[in-house]
Design an enzyme around this catalytic site. Structure first.
Site, PDB file in Angstrom:
ATOM      1  CG  ASP A 166      59.559   0.980 -10.658  1.00  0.00           C
ATOM      2  OD1 ASP A 166      60.769   1.184 -10.895  1.00  0.00           O
ATOM      3  OD2 ASP A 166      59.042   1.242  -9.559  1.00  0.00           O
TER       4      ASP A 166
ATOM      5  CG  ASN B 228      57.103   2.344   0.306  1.00  0.00           C
ATOM      6  OD1 ASN B 228      56.638   1.414   0.946  1.00  0.00           O
ATOM      7  ND2 ASN B 228      57.861   2.160  -0.752  1.00  0.00           N
TER       8      ASN B 228
ATOM      9  CD  GLN C  69      56.975   9.312   0.142  1.00  0.00           C
ATOM     10  OE1 GLN C  69      56.735   9.428   1.344  1.00  0.00           O
ATOM     11  NE2 GLN C  69      56.317   9.987  -0.781  1.00  0.00           N
TER      12      GLN C  69
ATOM     13  CG  HIS D  71      54.885   6.568  -6.030  1.00  0.00           C
ATOM     14  ND1 HIS D  71      55.526   7.497  -5.222  1.00  0.00           N
ATOM     15  CD2 HIS D  71      55.668   5.467  -6.026  1.00  0.00           C
ATOM     16  CE1 HIS D  71      56.655   6.989  -4.766  1.00  0.00           C
ATOM     17  NE2 HIS D  71      56.763   5.748  -5.236  1.00  0.00           N
TER      18      HIS D  71
ATOM     19  CG  HIS E 179      55.689   0.697  -5.681  1.00  0.00           C
ATOM     20  ND1 HIS E 179      56.823   0.687  -6.458  1.00  0.00           N
ATOM     21  CD2 HIS E 179      55.850   1.697  -4.787  1.00  0.00           C
ATOM     22  CE1 HIS E 179      57.637   1.647  -6.057  1.00  0.00           C
ATOM     23  NE2 HIS E 179      57.067   2.282  -5.041  1.00  0.00           N
TER      24      HIS E 179
END
Length: 137
Positions: free
Chosen positions: A32, A88, A95, A101, A103
């Site tokens: 990230d 999310n 989101q 996606h 995390h």
């Protein structure tokens, strides 16, 4: 399916450089750019799905298998003390990129972000809990 206007589609396809730590035919795992902790990564399906409501079940299962594999690798390599998986859906839930996606957030005893997933707990009566349970059955 792919969305040509989606930054995560472009990253997953390798069109935008990323710090990729795992890749196969279906997913790419990247670090990230704004990590919550050392090693914070994202599992990106290569196909475009806006959120959990749209993702193909087989792809969702693959994302979870890869998340488990990467969590074990991160624990062993980064020596983290715990782990959060976070996914999310919709703006109200946090989101910000509308490409499904997950995390992967390694957690460390010395984290300064000890409130990453903190929230206020509701106090619901037994009747309220029963009503919600019955509605969801």
């Amino acid at each position: 399916m792919r969305d040509d206007n989606c930054i995560f589609c472009k990253i997953a396809a390798g069109e935008i450089p990323s710090n990729t730590i795992y890749e196969d035919d279906d997913v790419r795992v990247i670090l990230d750019l704004a990590p919550a902790a050392k090693g914070h990564a994202l599992v990106l399906p290569k196909e475009h799905y806006a959120n959990l409501y749209e993702i193909d079940e087989d792809v969702a299962a693959k994302v979870m298998r890869v998340a488990k594999k990467m969590a074990i690798r991160m624990r062993d390599v980064l020596h983290c003390d715990g782990f959060n998986l976070l996914q999310n859906n919709e703006k109200v839930a946090g989101q910000t990129v509308f490409h499904f996606h997950m995390h992967l957030i390694p957690r460390y005893k010395e984290d300064k972000n000890d409130d990453i997933l903190r929230y206020n707990h509701l106090e619901l009566s037994e009747e309220e809990m029963a009503e919600i349970r019955d509605m969801l059955r």
